[in-house]
Design a protein around this motif. Structure first.
Motif, PDB file in Angstrom:
ATOM      1  N   ALA A  13     -18.374 -10.430 -15.462  1.00  0.00           N
ATOM      2  CA  ALA A  13     -18.291 -11.110 -14.163  1.00  0.00           C
ATOM      3  C   ALA A  13     -17.112 -12.063 -14.129  1.00  0.00           C
ATOM      4  CB  ALA A  13     -19.582 -11.889 -13.918  1.00  0.00           C
ATOM      5  N   GLY A  14     -16.731 -12.415 -12.904  1.00  0.00           N
ATOM      6  CA  GLY A  14     -15.707 -13.447 -12.723  1.00  0.00           C
ATOM      7  C   GLY A  14     -14.294 -12.917 -12.915  1.00  0.00           C
ATOM      8  N   PRO A  15     -13.335 -13.808 -12.788  1.00  0.00           N
ATOM      9  CA  PRO A  15     -11.935 -13.404 -12.960  1.00  0.00           C
ATOM     10  C   PRO A  15     -11.527 -13.525 -14.433  1.00  0.00           C
ATOM     11  CG  PRO A  15     -12.029 -15.711 -12.371  1.00  0.00           C
ATOM     12  CD  PRO A  15     -13.470 -15.246 -12.492  1.00  0.00           C
ATOM     13  N   THR A  16     -10.356 -13.081 -14.762  1.00  0.00           N
ATOM     14  CA  THR A  16      -9.756 -13.489 -16.039  1.00  0.00           C
ATOM     15  C   THR A  16      -8.539 -14.342 -15.693  1.00  0.00           C
ATOM     16  OG1 THR A  16      -8.315 -11.559 -16.202  1.00  0.00           O
ATOM     17  CG2 THR A  16     -10.496 -11.387 -17.224  1.00  0.00           C
ATOM     18  N   GLN A  17      -8.108 -15.145 -16.636  1.00  0.00           N
ATOM     19  CA  GLN A  17      -6.906 -15.973 -16.448  1.00  0.00           C
ATOM     20  C   GLN A  17      -5.889 -15.556 -17.499  1.00  0.00           C
ATOM     21  OE1 GLN A  17      -8.223 -20.053 -16.823  1.00  0.00           O
ATOM     22  NE2 GLN A  17      -9.171 -20.067 -14.800  1.00  0.00           N
ATOM     23  N   GLU A  18      -4.673 -15.325 -17.051  1.00  0.00           N
ATOM     24  CA  GLU A  18      -3.613 -14.871 -17.955  1.00  0.00           C
ATOM     25  C   GLU A  18      -2.529 -15.943 -17.990  1.00  0.00           C
ATOM     26  OE1 GLU A  18      -4.512 -12.101 -19.419  1.00  0.00           O
ATOM     27  OE2 GLU A  18      -6.144 -11.660 -18.012  1.00  0.00           O
ATOM     28  N   SER A  19      -2.374 -16.540 -19.155  1.00  0.00           N
ATOM     29  CA  SER A  19      -1.480 -17.694 -19.268  1.00  0.00           C
ATOM     30  C   SER A  19      -0.011 -17.331 -19.162  1.00  0.00           C
ATOM     31  CB  SER A  19      -1.692 -18.385 -20.611  1.00  0.00           C
ATOM     32  OG  SER A  19      -2.902 -19.057 -20.583  1.00  0.00           O
ATOM     33  N   ILE A  30      -2.141 -16.836 -14.259  1.00  0.00           N
ATOM     34  CA  ILE A  30      -2.319 -15.912 -13.132  1.00  0.00           C
ATOM     35  C   ILE A  30      -3.795 -15.536 -13.104  1.00  0.00           C
ATOM     36  CG2 ILE A  30      -1.812 -13.582 -12.301  1.00  0.00           C
ATOM     37  CD1 ILE A  30       0.852 -13.789 -13.699  1.00  0.00           C
ATOM     38  N   SER A  31      -4.379 -15.535 -11.921  1.00  0.00           N
ATOM     39  CA  SER A  31      -5.805 -15.173 -11.830  1.00  0.00           C
ATOM     40  C   SER A  31      -6.078 -14.558 -10.460  1.00  0.00           C
ATOM     41  CB  SER A  31      -6.665 -16.414 -12.065  1.00  0.00           C
ATOM     42  OG  SER A  31      -8.009 -16.053 -12.248  1.00  0.00           O
ATOM     43  N   ASN A  32      -7.325 -14.504 -10.059  1.00  0.00           N
ATOM     44  CA  ASN A  32      -7.665 -13.950  -8.740  1.00  0.00           C
ATOM     45  C   ASN A  32      -8.838 -14.724  -8.148  1.00  0.00           C
ATOM     46  OD1 ASN A  32     -10.224 -12.588  -9.621  1.00  0.00           O
ATOM     47  ND2 ASN A  32      -8.768 -11.534 -10.947  1.00  0.00           N
ATOM     48  N   ARG A  33      -9.289 -14.307  -6.975  1.00  0.00           N
ATOM     49  CA  ARG A  33     -10.258 -15.114  -6.215  1.00  0.00           C
ATOM     50  C   ARG A  33     -11.716 -14.861  -6.587  1.00  0.00           C
ATOM     51  NH1 ARG A  33      -6.935 -17.044  -2.139  1.00  0.00           N
ATOM     52  NH2 ARG A  33      -5.258 -15.621  -1.583  1.00  0.00           N
ATOM     53  N   SER A  34     -11.985 -14.057  -7.607  1.00  0.00           N
ATOM     54  CA  SER A  34     -13.379 -13.762  -7.951  1.00  0.00           C
ATOM     55  C   SER A  34     -14.124 -15.040  -8.346  1.00  0.00           C
ATOM     56  CB  SER A  34     -13.415 -12.769  -9.115  1.00  0.00           C
ATOM     57  OG  SER A  34     -14.720 -12.682  -9.620  1.00  0.00           O
ATOM     58  N   THR A  35     -15.372 -15.179  -7.846  1.00  0.00           N
ATOM     59  CA  THR A  35     -16.175 -16.370  -8.181  1.00  0.00           C
ATOM     60  C   THR A  35     -17.284 -16.039  -9.170  1.00  0.00           C
ATOM     61  OG1 THR A  35     -17.664 -15.916  -6.341  1.00  0.00           O
ATOM     62  CG2 THR A  35     -15.811 -17.414  -5.922  1.00  0.00           C
ATOM     63  N   GLY A  77     -18.441 -11.284   5.429  1.00  0.00           N
ATOM     64  CA  GLY A  77     -19.615 -11.383   4.554  1.00  0.00           C
ATOM     65  C   GLY A  77     -19.487 -10.612   3.264  1.00  0.00           C
ATOM     66  N   ALA A  78     -18.332  -9.952   3.055  1.00  0.00           N
ATOM     67  CA  ALA A  78     -18.213  -9.120   1.849  1.00  0.00           C
ATOM     68  C   ALA A  78     -17.072  -9.555   0.935  1.00  0.00           C
ATOM     69  CB  ALA A  78     -18.015  -7.660   2.255  1.00  0.00           C
ATOM     70  N   GLY A  79     -16.472 -10.679   1.228  1.00  0.00           N
ATOM     71  CA  GLY A  79     -15.311 -11.097   0.427  1.00  0.00           C
ATOM     72  C   GLY A  79     -15.705 -11.902  -0.790  1.00  0.00           C
ATOM     73  N   PHE A  80     -14.727 -12.573  -1.372  1.00  0.00           N
ATOM     74  CA  PHE A  80     -14.984 -13.372  -2.566  1.00  0.00           C
ATOM     75  C   PHE A  80     -15.730 -14.660  -2.212  1.00  0.00           C
ATOM     76  CE2 PHE A  80     -11.153 -10.911  -3.667  1.00  0.00           C
ATOM     77  CZ  PHE A  80     -11.663 -10.257  -4.782  1.00  0.00           C
ATOM     78  N   GLY A  81     -16.662 -15.048  -3.069  1.00  0.00           N
ATOM     79  CA  GLY A  81     -17.336 -16.333  -2.917  1.00  0.00           C
ATOM     80  C   GLY A  81     -18.458 -16.337  -1.896  1.00  0.00           C
ATOM     81  N   THR A  82     -18.718 -15.204  -1.239  1.00  0.00           N
ATOM     82  CA  THR A  82     -19.783 -15.178  -0.234  1.00  0.00           C
ATOM     83  C   THR A  82     -21.136 -14.997  -0.931  1.00  0.00           C
ATOM     84  OG1 THR A  82     -19.525 -12.805  -0.044  1.00  0.00           O
ATOM     85  CG2 THR A  82     -18.330 -14.135   1.552  1.00  0.00           C
ATOM     86  N   GLU A  83     -22.208 -15.303  -0.183  1.00  0.00           N
ATOM     87  CA  GLU A  83     -23.557 -15.104  -0.734  1.00  0.00           C
ATOM     88  C   GLU A  83     -24.036 -13.679  -0.476  1.00  0.00           C
ATOM     89  OE1 GLU A  83     -24.981 -17.353  -2.524  1.00  0.00           O
ATOM     90  OE2 GLU A  83     -23.417 -18.823  -2.087  1.00  0.00           O
ATOM     91  N   THR A  84     -23.273 -12.944   0.330  1.00  0.00           N
ATOM     92  CA  THR A  84     -23.684 -11.598   0.723  1.00  0.00           C
ATOM     93  C   THR A  84     -22.619 -10.589   0.316  1.00  0.00           C
ATOM     94  OG1 THR A  84     -22.652 -12.019   2.854  1.00  0.00           O
ATOM     95  CG2 THR A  84     -25.033 -12.332   2.730  1.00  0.00           C
ATOM     96  N   ASN A  85     -22.953  -9.324   0.446  1.00  0.00           N
ATOM     97  CA  ASN A  85     -21.979  -8.271   0.169  1.00  0.00           C
ATOM     98  C   ASN A  85     -22.386  -7.011   0.931  1.00  0.00           C
ATOM     99  OD1 ASN A  85     -19.719  -7.156  -0.931  1.00  0.00           O
ATOM    100  ND2 ASN A  85     -20.365  -7.356  -3.071  1.00  0.00           N
ATOM    101  N   ARG A  86     -21.381  -6.230   1.280  1.00  0.00           N
ATOM    102  CA  ARG A  86     -21.660  -4.945   1.920  1.00  0.00           C
ATOM    103  C   ARG A  86     -20.964  -3.887   1.059  1.00  0.00           C
ATOM    104  NH1 ARG A  86     -22.544  -3.788   7.352  1.00  0.00           N
ATOM    105  NH2 ARG A  86     -21.784  -5.801   8.001  1.00  0.00           N
ATOM    106  N   VAL A  87     -21.748  -3.048   0.398  1.00  0.00           N
ATOM    107  CA  VAL A  87     -21.146  -2.121  -0.565  1.00  0.00           C
ATOM    108  C   VAL A  87     -21.553  -0.686  -0.286  1.00  0.00           C
ATOM    109  CG1 VAL A  87     -21.247  -3.924  -2.366  1.00  0.00           C
ATOM    110  CG2 VAL A  87     -23.024  -2.152  -2.294  1.00  0.00           C
ATOM    111  N   THR A  88     -20.769   0.221  -0.834  1.00  0.00           N
ATOM    112  CA  THR A  88     -21.122   1.642  -0.829  1.00  0.00           C
ATOM    113  C   THR A  88     -21.234   2.086  -2.283  1.00  0.00           C
ATOM    114  OG1 THR A  88     -19.973   2.001   1.251  1.00  0.00           O
ATOM    115  CG2 THR A  88     -20.393   3.955  -0.085  1.00  0.00           C
ATOM    116  N   LEU A  89     -22.320   2.799  -2.600  1.00  0.00           N
ATOM    117  CA  LEU A  89     -22.516   3.262  -3.978  1.00  0.00           C
ATOM    118  C   LEU A  89     -22.138   4.738  -4.060  1.00  0.00           C
ATOM    119  CD1 LEU A  89     -26.040   1.696  -4.730  1.00  0.00           C
ATOM    120  CD2 LEU A  89     -23.779   0.692  -5.093  1.00  0.00           C
ATOM    121  N   LEU A  90     -21.211   5.054  -4.964  1.00  0.00           N
ATOM    122  CA  LEU A  90     -20.793   6.447  -5.146  1.00  0.00           C
ATOM    123  C   LEU A  90     -21.095   6.849  -6.576  1.00  0.00           C
ATOM    124  CD1 LEU A  90     -18.049   4.923  -3.542  1.00  0.00           C
ATOM    125  CD2 LEU A  90     -17.907   7.324  -2.976  1.00  0.00           C
TER     126      LEU A  90
END
Ligand code: CTP
Length: 415
Positions: free
Chosen positions: A206-212, A219-224, A366-379
């Protein structure tokens, strides 16, 4: 006179929104800790009805619970005009938490005695019940109490182990009420009747990684990390033996889940690889950085003059690498996209040799980073494609685990 601002709390959407719980409080000095439990359940969106025994009222006043829960506190079985309280509460409760549960309370519940409101409603209710004992060490060790705990557990009631530490008597021993996080985790598990991942070892990232880039910048990303956290919690609640390997998120570790904090993609790769052979299921919810600075400067990179060109090199694809060398594990990936969702997700599913991919368009409300909800498709690899509605991340986690469960029973080698 100047009026002060009055804030009306807005409707809270927590993990227990729409749920109704009975919090039973019995006679133990730990009754004061139940106030905080009540507040935490309410803060998660639940309706909490507190039922106190007469002995509990000697330790904490009902008014305290009334203010915290926002509901009147039920104390008696024979209250004029409310004679059916035990049946009404038993009917509306989604779960009952008794904390603290005294030795007397355990004894009554083990033997089906019903001489007050709490013990009567526990007999009448059919919902999950969690008892959290608290008493002095000698009482907890007494054969009568041990036998009562055994009877209750044999009947399928969740009775928590009490904690070891300083007791109200001044002694040090077993009998303390477990800490709040442990109780809330056990309550969350008790609420989940499905234990279909019992004995399964589940690795979740889970979460982002940080690259020094240098000792100051990365460098990182918006994952919470919220989606991965929800999966770890739900997998634990469904009986799984969960390891959560997480980049820096600021979220508190998940109780009763093995916690492996990492920072870089290289550390995450190593942590996952070390544990993969012993795992049955890998769910890669982490937003692993795809690139890292080719060189990490030993000291701060000064501003200098003009433009600054950063040389980036690709990071190893953890998921692709492990899916290659699996021996029966179920491997699940995520695809967070900004368009062309299904085609891109399908390419990742086959390209990385996955069993299941969870695709979401992060630009959707409602499906972006940091939200309490998500809308996904399972393949899945058999061609299955299921678009889910907007759901809480916990519900999405349940649906992902349902899909994993189906994969493990649909002819694939059992994990
Ligand atoms: N992933 C991984 N290792 C990486 C990058 C991604 O294990 N170095 C995993 C993610 O955890 C996720 C899945 O691969 O489960 C898809 O990640 P994503 O970033 O969407 O895809 P990429 O493979 O990076 O492809 P692209 O950048 O082209 O979208």
């Amino acid at each position: 006179m100047k009026k002060t601002d009055v804030h009306t709390p807005s409707a809270h959407v927590g993990r227990y929104a729409g749920k109704t719980f009975v919090l039973g409080v019995t006679g133990s000095i730990a009754a004061y800790k139940a106030v905080s439990l009540c507040r935490r359940l309410k803060a998660e969106g639940a309706q909490v009805h507190v039922v106190m025994t007469r002995a509990a009222e000697r330790f904490v006043g009902p008014l305290t619970f009334e203010v915290i829960s926002g509901n009147s506190v039920a104390t008696g079985l024979f209250v004029s005009g409310n004679e059916m309280a035990h049946l009404n509460l038993a009917e509306i409760a989604d779960a009952i938490l008794v904390a603290p549960a005294s030795a007397h309370c355990l004894g009554k519940m083990a033997h089906g005695l019903a001489d007050d409101l709490l013990s009567t409603l526990v007999l009448a209710a059919e919902c999950p019940l969690l008892l959290v004992p608290a008493m002095d060490g000698g009482m907890w060790d007494h054969p009568a109490v041990r036998e009562n705990v055994r009877i209750l557990r044999a009947r399928g009631v969740c009775v928590m182990e009490s904690d070891t530490g300083p007791l109200a008597s001044g002694r040090i021993g077993k009998g303390r009420l477990p800490d709040e996080e442990t109780i809330l985790a056990a309550f969350s598990s008790a609420l989940s009747p499905q234990k279909d991942f019992q004995g399964r070892r589940i690795l979740v990232t889970a979460g982002p990684t940080q690259e020094s880039l240098d000792p100051i910048r990365y460098i990182s990303n918006r994952s919470t990390g919220k989606m991965g956290w929800a999966i770890a919690e739900v997998a634990r609640d469904r009986g799984g033996d969960v390891v959560l390997i997480a980049g820096p998120t600021g979220l508190a570790p998940v109780t009763n889940v093995t916690w492996v904090p990492v920072v870089t993609s290289e550390e995450m790769h190593k942590a996952v690889t070390t544990r993969f052979a012993d795992a049955d299921i890998l769910i890669m919810a982490a937003a692993v950085a795809d690139f890292r600075p080719a060189r990490k400067a030993p000291g701060k990179v000064a501003k200098g003059q003009g433009r600054f060109v950063l040389d980036l090199e690709p990071t190893p694809d953890i998921l692709g690498d492990l899916a290659e060398r699996r021996s029966g594990q179920i491997v699940v990936g995520f695809a967070a996209e900004t368009g062309d969702l299904l085609a891109r997700a399908r390419r990742k599913l086959t390209g990385k040799n996955l069993d299941l991919i969870v695709a979401n368009d992060v630009t959707e409300p409602g499906a972006g980073f940091g939200t309490e909800t998500n809308r996904v498709t399972l393949l899945d690899r058999a061609g299955g494609c299921k678009a889910l509605p907007l759901l809480s991340k916990r519900d999405v986690a349940h649906r992902i685990l349902d899909a994993v469960r189906r994969l493990t029973t649909a002819g694939r080698p059992r994990p």
